[in-house]
Design a protein around this motif. Sequence first.
Motif, PDB file in Angstrom:
ATOM      1  N   GLY A 216       0.799  -1.230   0.000  1.00  0.00           N
ATOM      2  CA  GLY A 216       0.000   0.000   0.000  1.00  0.00           C
ATOM      3  C   GLY A 216       0.831   1.279   0.000  1.00  0.00           C
ATOM      4  O   GLY A 216       0.272   2.368   0.070  1.00  0.00           O
ATOM      5  N   HIS A 219       0.697   3.989  -5.021  1.00  0.00           N
ATOM      6  CA  HIS A 219      -0.710   4.294  -5.301  1.00  0.00           C
ATOM      7  C   HIS A 219      -1.116   4.006  -6.743  1.00  0.00           C
ATOM      8  O   HIS A 219      -2.284   3.729  -7.008  1.00  0.00           O
ATOM      9  CB  HIS A 219      -1.005   5.761  -4.978  1.00  0.00           C
ATOM     10  CG  HIS A 219      -0.817   6.092  -3.531  1.00  0.00           C
ATOM     11  ND1 HIS A 219       0.420   6.211  -2.953  1.00  0.00           N
ATOM     12  CD2 HIS A 219      -1.709   6.289  -2.542  1.00  0.00           C
ATOM     13  CE1 HIS A 219       0.284   6.473  -1.665  1.00  0.00           C
ATOM     14  NE2 HIS A 219      -0.994   6.528  -1.394  1.00  0.00           N
ATOM     15  N   GLN A 291      -4.984   3.869  -5.559  1.00  0.00           N
ATOM     16  CA  GLN A 291      -4.717   2.557  -4.944  1.00  0.00           C
ATOM     17  C   GLN A 291      -5.709   1.499  -5.440  1.00  0.00           C
ATOM     18  O   GLN A 291      -6.306   0.769  -4.647  1.00  0.00           O
ATOM     19  CB  GLN A 291      -4.750   2.667  -3.410  1.00  0.00           C
ATOM     20  CG  GLN A 291      -3.517   3.401  -2.878  1.00  0.00           C
ATOM     21  CD  GLN A 291      -3.509   3.570  -1.382  1.00  0.00           C
ATOM     22  OE1 GLN A 291      -4.521   3.943  -0.812  1.00  0.00           O
ATOM     23  NE2 GLN A 291      -2.370   3.332  -0.757  1.00  0.00           N
ATOM     24  N   TRP A 294      -4.865  -2.213  -4.284  1.00  0.00           N
ATOM     25  CA  TRP A 294      -4.636  -2.544  -2.867  1.00  0.00           C
ATOM     26  C   TRP A 294      -5.941  -2.418  -2.076  1.00  0.00           C
ATOM     27  O   TRP A 294      -6.701  -1.472  -2.299  1.00  0.00           O
ATOM     28  CB  TRP A 294      -3.592  -1.576  -2.288  1.00  0.00           C
ATOM     29  CG  TRP A 294      -3.198  -1.845  -0.869  1.00  0.00           C
ATOM     30  CD1 TRP A 294      -2.623  -2.975  -0.381  1.00  0.00           C
ATOM     31  CD2 TRP A 294      -3.327  -0.954   0.248  1.00  0.00           C
ATOM     32  NE1 TRP A 294      -2.381  -2.844   0.964  1.00  0.00           N
ATOM     33  CE2 TRP A 294      -2.794  -1.613   1.376  1.00  0.00           C
ATOM     34  CE3 TRP A 294      -3.829   0.335   0.399  1.00  0.00           C
ATOM     35  CZ2 TRP A 294      -2.762  -1.033   2.648  1.00  0.00           C
ATOM     36  CZ3 TRP A 294      -3.794   0.918   1.651  1.00  0.00           C
ATOM     37  CH2 TRP A 294      -3.262   0.231   2.759  1.00  0.00           C
ATOM     38  N   ASP A 327      -6.222  -3.305   6.108  1.00  0.00           N
ATOM     39  CA  ASP A 327      -5.687  -2.451   5.043  1.00  0.00           C
ATOM     40  C   ASP A 327      -6.742  -1.486   4.505  1.00  0.00           C
ATOM     41  O   ASP A 327      -6.437  -0.332   4.198  1.00  0.00           O
ATOM     42  CB  ASP A 327      -5.137  -3.318   3.893  1.00  0.00           C
ATOM     43  CG  ASP A 327      -3.782  -3.916   4.230  1.00  0.00           C
ATOM     44  OD1 ASP A 327      -3.164  -3.475   5.226  1.00  0.00           O
ATOM     45  OD2 ASP A 327      -3.338  -4.827   3.500  1.00  0.00           O
ATOM     46  N   SER A 328      -7.983  -1.969   4.362  1.00  0.00           N
ATOM     47  CA  SER A 328      -9.001  -1.057   3.810  1.00  0.00           C
ATOM     48  C   SER A 328      -9.299   0.069   4.791  1.00  0.00           C
ATOM     49  O   SER A 328      -9.590   1.205   4.386  1.00  0.00           O
ATOM     50  CB  SER A 328     -10.273  -1.793   3.396  1.00  0.00           C
ATOM     51  OG  SER A 328     -10.533  -2.915   4.178  1.00  0.00           O
ATOM     52  N   ASP A 330      -7.047   1.417   6.779  1.00  0.00           N
ATOM     53  CA  ASP A 330      -5.922   2.358   6.601  1.00  0.00           C
ATOM     54  C   ASP A 330      -6.076   3.166   5.309  1.00  0.00           C
ATOM     55  O   ASP A 330      -5.797   4.366   5.272  1.00  0.00           O
ATOM     56  CB  ASP A 330      -4.589   1.598   6.541  1.00  0.00           C
ATOM     57  CG  ASP A 330      -4.123   1.153   7.922  1.00  0.00           C
ATOM     58  OD1 ASP A 330      -4.824   1.431   8.901  1.00  0.00           O
ATOM     59  OD2 ASP A 330      -3.054   0.523   7.999  1.00  0.00           O
ATOM     60  N   LYS A 331      -6.507   2.466   4.276  1.00  0.00           N
ATOM     61  CA  LYS A 331      -6.697   3.142   2.978  1.00  0.00           C
ATOM     62  C   LYS A 331      -7.716   4.274   3.127  1.00  0.00           C
ATOM     63  O   LYS A 331      -7.515   5.384   2.630  1.00  0.00           O
ATOM     64  CB  LYS A 331      -7.183   2.093   1.971  1.00  0.00           C
ATOM     65  CG  LYS A 331      -7.419   2.569   0.563  1.00  0.00           C
ATOM     66  CD  LYS A 331      -7.803   1.342  -0.298  1.00  0.00           C
ATOM     67  CE  LYS A 331      -8.148   1.694  -1.724  1.00  0.00           C
ATOM     68  NZ  LYS A 331      -8.465   0.501  -2.533  1.00  0.00           N
ATOM     69  N   ARG A 334      -6.367   7.365   5.336  1.00  0.00           N
ATOM     70  CA  ARG A 334      -5.413   8.220   4.614  1.00  0.00           C
ATOM     71  C   ARG A 334      -6.132   9.061   3.574  1.00  0.00           C
ATOM     72  O   ARG A 334      -5.878  10.255   3.417  1.00  0.00           O
ATOM     73  CB  ARG A 334      -4.366   7.321   3.961  1.00  0.00           C
ATOM     74  CG  ARG A 334      -3.266   8.083   3.303  1.00  0.00           C
ATOM     75  CD  ARG A 334      -1.947   7.839   4.011  1.00  0.00           C
ATOM     76  NE  ARG A 334      -0.906   8.774   3.646  1.00  0.00           N
ATOM     77  CZ  ARG A 334      -0.466   8.974   2.417  1.00  0.00           C
ATOM     78  NH1 ARG A 334      -1.028   8.359   1.404  1.00  0.00           N
ATOM     79  NH2 ARG A 334       0.524   9.816   2.197  1.00  0.00           N
ATOM     80  N   PHE A 335      -7.061   8.429   2.852  1.00  0.00           N
ATOM     81  CA  PHE A 335      -7.763   9.164   1.792  1.00  0.00           C
ATOM     82  C   PHE A 335      -8.648  10.267   2.381  1.00  0.00           C
ATOM     83  O   PHE A 335      -8.712  11.384   1.848  1.00  0.00           O
ATOM     84  CB  PHE A 335      -8.586   8.183   0.947  1.00  0.00           C
ATOM     85  CG  PHE A 335      -9.273   8.852  -0.208  1.00  0.00           C
ATOM     86  CD1 PHE A 335      -8.531   9.378  -1.257  1.00  0.00           C
ATOM     87  CD2 PHE A 335     -10.648   8.978  -0.250  1.00  0.00           C
ATOM     88  CE1 PHE A 335      -9.156  10.015  -2.331  1.00  0.00           C
ATOM     89  CE2 PHE A 335     -11.277   9.614  -1.306  1.00  0.00           C
ATOM     90  CZ  PHE A 335     -10.530  10.131  -2.351  1.00  0.00           C
TER      91      PHE A 335
END
Length: 507
Positions: A216, A219, A291, A294, A327-328, A330-331, A334-335
């Motif tokens: 990740g 991007h 991303q 990911w 992970d999703s 975290d994704k 951040r977004f």
Amino acid sequence: MDGDALAQVRKRVLAGGAERYHAANAAKGKLFARERIALLVDEGSFVEDGLYANSLAEGLPADGVITGAGRIGGRDVCVMANDSTVKAGSWGARTVEKIVRIIERAYQLGVPMIYLVDSAGARITDQVDLFPGRRGAGKIFHTQVKASGSIPQICALFGPSAAGGAYIPAFCDVVAMVEGNASMYLGSDRMVEMVTGEKTTLEAMGGARVHCAESGVGHFLCKSEQEALDVVRTYLSYVPDNWTRRPPSATASDSSGADLAALVPASERQAFDMRRYVKGLVDKDSYFEIQALWARELTVGFARLDGEVVGVLGNNSMFKGGVLFVDSADKASRFVQLCDAFNVPLLFLADVPGFMVGSAVEKQGIIRHGAKMITAISEATVPKICVVVRKAYGAGLYAMAGPGFEPDATIALPTAKIAVMGAEAAVNAVYANKIAAIEDPDERAAFVAQRRAEYERDIDIMRLASELVVDAVVEPGDLRFELIRRFAAARGKDRTFSRRRHGVTPV
Ligand SMILES: CCC(=O)SCCNC(=O)CCNC(=O)[C@H](O)C(C)(C)COP(=O)(O)OP(=O)(O)OC[C@H]1O[C@@H](n2cnc3c(N)ncnc32)[C@H](O)[C@@H]1OP(=O)(O)O
């Protein structure tokens, strides 16, 4: 020095490192750093600083990095580009000073900072000069962190970014990586083998696909250098110059005209591709996914509604059923932070069964990661709208900016469901003992069906609308227009959140 002598020095410096390194790069399909800059910025707009850095030393033209200001599509930007023909783009003391200066300049001017990275990290042979001091290599990262959220920081990675070099991309908002050539790693393959005994390669350990699909950190996975530069330009078209400005508007255009109702299957057991839904909802051809490879159970990206930029997050049941994982989460965090920093309103499209459960995800810290996502969504003060497209169950409702998170509106489609959990799981949770005690299978099935019907009645969307849980129930065909009006109405909202310096985020 006379004019001829200066011209000679200039010619030598502009040529970069030894011819064999140019040839080696060309054989890998890599462009010279100066060519990358020329392809990126508007013709004739680049003004270079520090061309003669270390020019008295042998074999270190510009000290291996090109820095300066230019324009992209008429907008001012600052740029740095490692020259990998000079000591593999490693950083000497002047290299570090040039990089720090250009970031400081971008920050002062309030313009985006573009990093074209291709570097061996710290120049090991010069370490006393470049590594430990107040304006040593650490200062690059400190300056990047200071500029983060103030100006966009965008990285295109064309070759290695070793050790300390790997942190320049890591501190950027987004990283485009060229497949086959770009890599990021803290220790080279040789070092890894020496320290741990593991035999690996730069590509297997830190190649573009690894970072874009597994870690990740990357991007955008790009097929060529030109594609990576195009990604930088496209990304820029969605973000403002700095945190005080609004994202650039574009001429409004229609949607693709897709039948949104037909895209969402009634049965929760049937998956659908949320990316198609997003593309059907927003201005035609405006969805720019970030991303994409990911944590695909959540799709995130920029788009436009009536010409105005929005950041879209949508659960994608095509992957892992749209369940939220470490992970999703975290994704999403951040977004959401990225959009909030640069005044991009947020649209949440919920079709979420909740967060994943089980010992594997507990050990990975799903609670901590989920809390981070919910923190980011709570702290985001840009206009935000939650649309329950099909379902929002459990903490999934919270994670997708449900009513408790001060969205500007919670909208539901007529068939949407909002509940602490799905009907099947709820009936099982409450009535498991009673169900087990019914011996006759028909009687048992009838009992379950009846409890299920009662549960469905309780969570009926019109009931939730009448209780003011949702602000509007909207037909799929009317959703786009509803969102355009609501985002326009929320544009001038007060963005104060909390009286404090900053929160203590679960990380
Ligand atoms: C803040 C902490 C840090 O950043 S510590 C930095 C640690 N860096 C590393 O361990 C990376 C070491 N370098 C490499 O692994 C390779 O050079 C990489 C980056 C993969 C590039 O490989 P390749 O394109 O084949 O180049 P090459 O190895 O032939 O090197 C070309 C010339 O550059 C030099 N070079 C390379 N890396 C460094 C370095 N970090 N410091 C000083 N010099 C370096 C090589 O010695 C070689 O020099 P020359 O042209 O033969 O004089």
